[in-house]
Motif scaffolding. Structure first.
Motif, mmCIF file in Angstrom:
data_model
loop_
_atom_site.group_PDB
_atom_site.id
_atom_site.type_symbol
_atom_site.label_atom_id
_atom_site.label_comp_id
_atom_site.label_asym_id
_atom_site.label_seq_id
_atom_site.Cartn_x
_atom_site.Cartn_y
_atom_site.Cartn_z
ATOM 1 N N THR A 82 8.611 10.822 20.120
ATOM 2 C CA THR A 82 9.355 11.087 21.458
ATOM 3 C C THR A 82 10.234 10.053 21.651
ATOM 4 O O THR A 82 10.144 8.906 21.089
ATOM 5 C CB THR A 82 8.507 11.495 22.382
ATOM 6 O OG1 THR A 82 7.579 10.156 22.707
ATOM 7 C CG2 THR A 82 7.643 12.536 22.243
ATOM 8 N N ASN B 38 3.334 16.066 24.937
ATOM 9 C CA ASN B 38 4.315 15.728 23.933
ATOM 10 C C ASN B 38 5.189 17.012 23.582
ATOM 11 O O ASN B 38 6.583 16.945 23.697
ATOM 12 C CB ASN B 38 3.655 15.532 22.476
ATOM 13 C CG ASN B 38 3.253 14.103 22.367
ATOM 14 O OD1 ASN B 38 3.779 13.315 23.104
ATOM 15 N ND2 ASN B 38 2.287 13.817 21.685
ATOM 16 N N ARG B 42 9.407 17.785 24.786
ATOM 17 C CA ARG B 42 10.325 18.399 23.651
ATOM 18 C C ARG B 42 11.200 19.437 24.346
ATOM 19 O O ARG B 42 12.205 19.660 24.115
ATOM 20 C CB ARG B 42 9.741 18.812 22.498
ATOM 21 C CG ARG B 42 9.362 17.501 21.631
ATOM 22 C CD ARG B 42 8.390 17.920 20.501
ATOM 23 N NE ARG B 42 7.478 16.709 20.115
ATOM 24 C CZ ARG B 42 8.050 16.169 18.864
ATOM 25 N NH1 ARG B 42 9.015 16.746 18.164
ATOM 26 N NH2 ARG B 42 7.735 15.168 18.537
#
Lengths: 82, 316
Positions: A82, B38, B42
């Motif tokens: 990320t 996570n 995104r």
């Protein structure tokens, strides 16, 4: 030297090797991911062998080590991707 | 409140002598929460890239200045910014996005030298450094200088010209900022006859090529600027007029900073709770079925150290 001490020396060797190889693969995030997963698996196996030798291995303990390893992998994914 | 804190953070009969936050169901929750986090990051980044994104500030003038500062510190001549090499670098970056690869050679077999030749730069020696997803120009240079093969390219005495392209796009489904740095020298400065060398794709992280031609022709770059260390970079900006001279992204929330802060705070808390749990259990001589706290502490500490090493960006 007690067996317990030997076990913890083995654990330290696993963890230091993991950090060292992880550091060596600084420019390759995929390789770092593999190293992280391999170290987590080695830790889970170490935990199972350690408690087996101590005579207190229980399914709950195995699950706990697996979840600790899984937490490490998701944290690794979080930082690397990320 | 005290009961609540004791139940969650201190071994007690109410939590079966194991801090509730260390129970198996709690550990499973952490795995799921981080997995969802996570995916959520995104998705949120794709939906709101201006709010949640990757802060980036990479500029050609800074890359040029830092590259030449490194060379001059080693007693080498500074490189001259070359527009033709920059065009080759831009074509290479665009080709990587168009054909979805991250390599010195394309899946179709295109080498860096083909881009340099196609742009019209006739070289006797040339090289290429690649970087992706770095946050700053300084970060790119520091990473190249820390990598022996990339450093060799930057410090190669025979290079005279340099070109750059910084391009933002989508690679493998992810927003990616590519930096292509191309080096070269015209035939006039090489005394020995050129020898053709073959550089295997996997052989090095940065590559050097030598062009072989029967009749060497000295080539003048279309536009050149000799940078001076410490000089005002404004003139360089004026020369670099193409669309690949910088990538500046300033989202409200920087994803790498956000994720790192959360991950390191979580690891710190977990280590702290394991220490407290271990101390209480040891003092009260409680016998229970659970993993070894010291082992978990060592493992998470190792993870903390390893993740501290991780830097944004990768090289090739």
């Amino acid at each position: 030297m007690k067996l317990k001490h030997v076990n913890f020396i083995v654990l330290l060797i696993i963890l230091i090797s993991g950090i060292w190889t992880f550091w060596g693969a600084q420019n390759d995030k995929v390789m770092q991911m593999y190293i992280g997963v391999a170290t987590a698996i080695a830790y889970v196996l170490w935990g199972i062998i350690y408690h087996s030798l101590e005579g207190d291995l229980h399914p709950k303990v195995v699950i706990e080590y697996c979840l600790v390893g899984a937490i490490a992998v998701v944290l690794l994914l979080t930082i690397l991707w990320t | 409140m005290e009961h609540f804190l004791r139940h969650f953070f201190v071994p007690h009969h109410s939590n079966n002598h194991r801090a509730k936050v260390l129970h198996i169901d709690s550990l499973l929750c952490y795995v799921l929460i981080f997995a969802i986090f996570n995916f959520g990051i995104r998705i949120a980044h794709r939906q709101f890239p201006n709010v949640l994104g990757y802060a980036t500030d990479i500029r050609v003038d800074q890359l040029l200045k830092e590259t030449n500062a490194q060379r001059q510190a080693a007693g080498l001549a500074p490189l001259t910014y070359n527009v033709t090499l920059s065009q080759a670098a831009a074509a290479k970056a665009q080709d990587m996005f168009a054909n979805k690869y991250w390599a010195h050679n394309s899946p179709q077999g295109k080498t860096p030298w083909m881009f340099i030749q196609a742009a019209g730069y006739k070289y006797t020696v040339a090289g290429e450094n690649l970087a992706k997803n770095f946050a700053t120009s300084q970060g790119v240079i520091d990473a190249w200088m820390a990598s022996p093969t990339h450093k060799d390219n930057i410090m190669k005495p025979s290079y005279r010209d340099i070109g750059f392209a910084i391009v933002n796009g989508v690679l493998a489904g992810e927003e990616t900022t590519l930096v292509v740095q191309m080096f070269g020298a015209g035939e006039a400065i090489v005394e020995a006859p050129p020898v053709k060398t073959v550089v295997p794709e996997q052989a090095a992280t940065s590559v050097i090529g030598v062009q072989s031609e029967e009749k060497p022709v000295a080539v003048e770059a279309p536009q050149e600027l000799v940078p001076v260390a410490g000089a005002n970079p404004t003139p360089i900006i004026n020369v670099i007029t193409n669309a690949f001279s910088s990538v500046l992204i300033t989202p409200k929330l920087n994803i790498p900073t956000l994720t790192r802060d959360i991950a390191f705070l979580f690891m710190g808390l977990l280590i702290g709770i394991l220490v407290i749990d271990g101390i209480v259990v040891s003092r009260k001589k409680i016998v229970r079925v659970a993993g070894h706290n010291l082992a978990h502490i060592l493992f998470f500490t190792a993870l903390f150290i390893a993740l501290s090493i991780v830097r944004r960006g990768t090289l090739l």
